[in-house]
Design an enzyme around this catalytic site. Structure first.
Site, PDB file in Angstrom:
ATOM      1  N   ASP A  19       0.850  -1.195   0.000  1.00  0.00           N
ATOM      2  CA  ASP A  19       0.000   0.000   0.000  1.00  0.00           C
ATOM      3  C   ASP A  19       0.885   1.244   0.000  1.00  0.00           C
ATOM      4  OD1 ASP A  19      -1.842   2.011   0.566  1.00  0.00           O
ATOM      5  OD2 ASP A  19      -1.956   1.502   2.705  1.00  0.00           O
ATOM      6  N   ASP A  23      -4.049   3.954   2.489  1.00  0.00           N
ATOM      7  CA  ASP A  23      -5.472   3.701   2.778  1.00  0.00           C
ATOM      8  C   ASP A  23      -5.697   2.266   3.275  1.00  0.00           C
ATOM      9  OD1 ASP A  23      -5.053   2.289   0.474  1.00  0.00           O
ATOM     10  OD2 ASP A  23      -6.722   3.140  -0.653  1.00  0.00           O
ATOM     11  N   ASP A  27      -1.891  -1.354  -3.773  1.00  0.00           N
ATOM     12  CA  ASP A  27      -2.190  -0.639  -5.020  1.00  0.00           C
ATOM     13  C   ASP A  27      -1.143  -0.942  -6.086  1.00  0.00           C
ATOM     14  OD1 ASP A  27      -0.051   1.146  -4.163  1.00  0.00           O
ATOM     15  OD2 ASP A  27      -1.541   2.032  -2.810  1.00  0.00           O
ATOM     16  N   ASP A  96      -5.985 -11.187 -15.166  1.00  0.00           N
ATOM     17  CA  ASP A  96      -7.028 -12.156 -14.842  1.00  0.00           C
ATOM     18  C   ASP A  96      -8.255 -11.852 -15.686  1.00  0.00           C
ATOM     19  OD1 ASP A  96      -8.599 -14.020 -13.262  1.00  0.00           O
ATOM     20  OD2 ASP A  96      -7.165 -13.646 -11.651  1.00  0.00           O
ATOM     21  N   ASP A 204     -10.419 -17.124 -15.304  1.00  0.00           N
ATOM     22  CA  ASP A 204     -11.147 -17.550 -14.107  1.00  0.00           C
ATOM     23  C   ASP A 204     -12.222 -18.597 -14.450  1.00  0.00           C
ATOM     24  OD1 ASP A 204     -11.688 -16.982 -11.269  1.00  0.00           O
ATOM     25  OD2 ASP A 204     -13.625 -16.242 -11.981  1.00  0.00           O
ATOM     26  N   GLU A 258      -8.079 -21.670 -15.315  1.00  0.00           N
ATOM     27  CA  GLU A 258      -8.459 -22.222 -14.012  1.00  0.00           C
ATOM     28  C   GLU A 258      -9.680 -23.108 -14.208  1.00  0.00           C
ATOM     29  OE1 GLU A 258      -9.902 -20.930  -9.552  1.00  0.00           O
ATOM     30  OE2 GLU A 258     -10.876 -20.180 -11.350  1.00  0.00           O
ATOM     31  N   HIS A 325      -4.619 -17.339  -3.967  1.00  0.00           N
ATOM     32  CA  HIS A 325      -5.453 -16.464  -3.153  1.00  0.00           C
ATOM     33  C   HIS A 325      -6.727 -17.147  -2.641  1.00  0.00           C
ATOM     34  CE1 HIS A 325      -7.145 -16.561  -7.086  1.00  0.00           C
ATOM     35  NE2 HIS A 325      -8.257 -16.006  -6.629  1.00  0.00           N
ATOM     36  N   ASP A 326      -7.006 -18.374  -3.105  1.00  0.00           N
ATOM     37  CA  ASP A 326      -8.215 -19.085  -2.665  1.00  0.00           C
ATOM     38  C   ASP A 326      -7.909 -20.206  -1.677  1.00  0.00           C
ATOM     39  OD1 ASP A 326      -9.912 -17.645  -4.338  1.00  0.00           O
ATOM     40  OD2 ASP A 326      -9.662 -19.042  -6.009  1.00  0.00           O
TER      41      ASP A 326
HETATM   42  C1  NOJ Z   1     -12.091 -18.327  -8.801  1.00  0.00           C
HETATM   43  C2  NOJ Z   1     -11.314 -17.217  -8.160  1.00  0.00           C
HETATM   44  O1  NOJ Z   1      -9.993 -17.631  -8.000  1.00  0.00           O
HETATM   45  C3  NOJ Z   1     -12.000 -16.892  -6.857  1.00  0.00           C
HETATM   46  O2  NOJ Z   1     -11.253 -16.027  -6.049  1.00  0.00           O
HETATM   47  C4  NOJ Z   1     -13.362 -16.314  -7.178  1.00  0.00           C
HETATM   48  O3  NOJ Z   1     -14.097 -16.134  -5.989  1.00  0.00           O
HETATM   49  C5  NOJ Z   1     -14.162 -17.243  -8.099  1.00  0.00           C
HETATM   50  N1  NOJ Z   1     -13.377 -17.808  -9.145  1.00  0.00           N
HETATM   51  C6  NOJ Z   1     -15.288 -16.494  -8.734  1.00  0.00           C
HETATM   52  O4  NOJ Z   1     -14.797 -15.572  -9.657  1.00  0.00           O
END
Ligand code: NOJ
Length: 566
Positions: A19, A23, A27, A96, A204, A258, A325-326
C-alpha cells in the site's frame, strides 16, 4: 512459442501486496515499487488478480468495467508504468480474465435487468417454478443448483419476474455464453488488453462457461450441486477454441485456464482448444472429505502421489502450485507451520520446481507465510467463508464464532490474503504504521518477513532463488519424463525425472526424495530401479554436493534431497 513452460510465475493479490497511498489497501504503484524484488527472485512472469473497476463483493472477481482500473488500486497510467517497468526487466504480465460472470453493477447487467433491447439474453435468466403454497403462490428457483459459496445459485429479480443464475455470489451474475454477442464482447475485451501490451490471461473458472440448454437438477449428494451440468459443459470446447483462435493466437498470448472439476483427459482437450496451462484442483481437494467443503481430513500421501502422478503422465501442461489467493497457506496445511516451518516450506517448494509443469509462486510463499488466526466474524473478509459459515450454523442450529472457529480458520481464503509481510514494523511494511489495513496483519510478521529473509542465506527465500536457478540450468526438470517410485510408501514421495524419452538430449536423470512428515523414515529404492547416485544438487538441509552410500536412504523431518543420478 512455449516460453511459459520454462517460466516461473509469481502471483500477486494486489489488495494485499503493498500500500503506497496509506489507505490500508494495496495498489498498483505498490507493485511497481517492488518490481526489483520480484526480478531478484528470478521469476519470468507476473499474474495479477483482477484490478478492474469493481464493487469488490468478491474482491475484483465481480467486474463492473473490464476496461477501467479500480480506483483503490490506482489509475490506468499507474498500470501502464507497471507494465513498462516489468517489460524493461523481461518480466511478462498476465492479467485475470473473469468471463463466466460480471458484477451485477456492470452496465450489461443493469440493461439486462431492464430487458433493454439487445441485452435481454446477456445473462442466464429463467422463470421460477410456481406452485400453490400455504401463503399463496410460491416461486422457487428453476433447479437445485448451488452457488460455490453455498445456497441456491439462483436469485429472483422482481422487475423481470425471473431468476438469474449466479454460480458464485449473487452480485456475480453468470453471463450467457450461448449468446454470440456476449462471446464477441469478451473477445473484444481480451483484444483490447492485448493491444495494450498484456502477455496473456489467467482465465477464471473458464471451464464453467457453457451451460446446458435445459436446466436439469444436479445430483443432490455431490460437493457442488449441479456441477455435472455446468462444468465442462456441452459447448465449452467450441467457445474456447473460438476465443483462442480469434483473440489469443494472433498475439501469441499465453492462456492459463483455471478449471474446477477437470480431469486429465478433459484437460488434454482444453489443450487442443488453445489453453496452454491448466490449473487443476484435485490435489487441493484431498483434505475436504467426500462431500462438503466444510469438512477436513488428513491428507493421505499415497493419494496425493496418485493424483500428481496421474496429472504428470498425461499430455496436458499444468501449473504446479500449493498456494494461491483461494487456498489456505500450504505450509500450515501440508507442512508444519511451527517447529518445521522452514524445512516443510522448502520441501513443498522442492516439489513445485522438480515436477513437470509451470511453477507458480503465490506472494508470501517464498518467505513461508502461514495461516492467520481469526478471532471473530468481524475479522473475516471472505464473502465465501461468511456465507458458508452462516448456512452451516443455521443448518446445525448453532450460534457464535467460537463454535465454527476451527473450521473457519482452516478454510477461510483470508488466510492467503493477509498482507504481504515485508518487515517486522507495525504495518508489516505493507502499510504505514497507524493505518488500519483492510484485513488483519498476521502477528508473526515480527519474525516472518522479507527483510529478515533477505539477510539470511539459509532462508526460504534464498532456497526459492536457488530452486529457480536450478530449474533454469536443468531442462530435464521442465521437460523430462516422470516416474513415480515407492508409490505405496506412506511417508516419502520419490520420483525420477529423466530425458531418456527424448532422443536429442543426453540422458539426464534426477532423483527427488521428499519426506512429507516429521518422522525419520528410512527406505530403499525398488530393486528393479537401476541408478547410481552422483551428487545431491539441492537439499533443504545441509548436504549439497554429497552422495549417500549404501542402499538405505534416511530422511530427516520434512527433508527433501534432489540427486543427479546415472
Ligand atoms: C475463482 C477465483 O480464483 C475466486 O477467487 C473467485 O471467488 C471465483 N473464481 C469467482 O470468480
Amino acid at each position: 512459442m512455449t516460453w511459459w513452460k520454462e517460466a516461473v510465475f509469481y502471483q500477486i493479490y494486489p489488495r494485499s501486496f503493498n500500500d503506497t497511498d496509506g489507505d490500508g489497501v494495496g495498489d498498483i504503484r505498490g507493485i511497481a515499487e517492488k518490481v526489483d524484488y520480484i526480478d531478484e527472485l528470478g521469476v519470468d512472469a507476473l499474474w495479477l488478480n483482477p484490478i478492474y473497476e469493481s464493487p469488490q463483493a468478491d474482491y475484483g472477481y465481480d467486474v463492473s468495467d473490464y476496461r477501467a482500473i479500480h480506483d483503490e488500486y490506482g489509475t490506468m497510467e499507474d498500470w501502464e508504468n507497471l507494465l513498462e517497468k516489468l517489460h524493461d526487466r523481461d518480466i511478462r504480465l498476465v492479467m485475470d480474465l473473469v468471463a463466466n460472470h460480471t458484477s451485477d453493477e456492470h452496465a450489461w447487467f443493469v440493461k439486462s435487468r431492464e430487458s433493454e433491447d439487445g441485452y435481454e439474453d446477456y445473462y442466464v435468466w429463467r422463470e421460477g417454478e410456481k406452485s400453490e403454497g400455504n401463503e399463496g403462490v410460491e416461486n422457487s428457483p428453476p433447479n437445485n443448483w448451488e452457488s460455490a459459496f453455498g445456497g441456491s445459485a439462483w436469485k429472483y429479480d422482481e422487475g423481470r419476474d425471473e431468476f438469474y443464475l449466479h454460480l458464485f455470489h449473487d452480485k456475480q451474475p453468470d453471463l450467457n455464453w450461448r449468446n454470440p454477442d456476449v462471446r464477441e464482447e469478451i473477445a473484444d475485451v481480451v483484444e483490447w488488453w492485448l493491444e495494450k501490451g498484456v502477455d496473456g490471461f489467467r482465465m477464471d473458472v473458464v471451464n464453467l462457461l457453457s451451460k446446458p440448454e435445459e436446466f436439469p437438477d444436479g445430483e443432490p449428494e455431490s460437493g457442488w450441486v449441479g456441477y455435472e451440468h455446468f462444468a465442462n459443459g456441452p459447448r465449452i470446447h467450441d467457445y474456447l477454441g473460438e476465443l483462442c483462435e480469434r483473440a489469443f493466437e494472433p498475439y501469441d498470448a499465453v492462456t492459463v485456464g483455471e478449471m474446477p472439476e477437470v480431469t486429465p483427459d478433459e484437460a488434454e482437450r482444453y489443450a487442443e482448444d488453445g489453453i496452454d496451462i491448466v490449473i487443476p484442483f484435485e490435489h487441493m481437494e484431498l483434505d475436504t472429505g467426500d462431500t462438503v467443503d466444510w469438512y477436513t481430513t488428513e491428507v493421505d500421501l499415497v493419494e496425493l502421489k496418485e493424483v500428481f502422478s496421474r496429472w504428470q503422465e498425461t499430455d496436458c501442461w499444468t501449473s504446479l502450485y500449493w498456494n494461491n489467493h483461494d487456498q489456505p497457506r500450504a505450509v500450515s496445511r501440508f507442512g508444519d507451520d511451527e517447529e518445521y516451518r522452514v524445512e516443510s516450506a522448502k520441501m513443498l517448494a522442492t516439489l513445485s520446481f522438480t515436477l513437470k509443469g509451470t511453477a507458480f509462486i503465490y506472494q508470501g510463499e517464498e518467505i513461508g507465510m502461514t495461516n492467520a488466526e481469526f478471532e471473530s466474524f468481524d475479522e473475516i473478509k471472505d464473502t465465501g467463508t461468511l456465507r458458508r459459515a452462516k448456512l452451516a450454523m443455521e443448518e446445525i442450529g448453532i450460534k457464535g464464532f467460537e463454535n465454527v472457529r476451527d473450521i473457519v480458520n482452516y478454510w477461510t481464503r483470508d488466510n492467503a490474503r493477509t498482507p504481504m509481510q515485508w518487515s517486522d514494523e507495525e504495518g508489516a511494511g505493507f502499510t504505514e504504521s497507524g493505518v488500519e489495513p483492510w484485513i488483519k496483519i498476521n502477528p508473526n510478521h515480527e519474525y516472518i518477513n522479507v527483510k529478515e529473509a533477505r539477510e539470511d542465506e539459509d532462508s526460504i527465500l534464498s532456497y526459492y532463488r536457488d530452486l529457480i536457478e536450478l530449474r533454469k540450468q536443468n531442462p530435464v526438470l521442465v521437460y523430462g519424463d516422470y516416474e513415480l517410485l515407492l508409490d505405496d510408501h506412506p511417508e516419502v514421495y520419490v520420483y525420477e525425472r529423466s530425458s531418456k524419452g527424448n532422443e536429442d538430449e543426453e540422458n539426464d536423470r534426477v532423483l527427488v526424495t521428499a519426506n512429507f512428515f516429521d518422522g525419520e523414515p528410512s527406505f530403499s529404492l525398488p530393486e528393479d530401479y537401476d541408478c547410481e547416485l552422483v551428487e545431491v544438487i539441492i537439499s533443504n538441509y545441509e548436504g549439497k554436493g554429497e552422495t549417500d552410500t549404501g542402499d538405505e536412504f534416511e530422511l530427516r523431518p520434512y527433508e527433501a534431497r534432489v540427486y543427479r543420478v546415472e
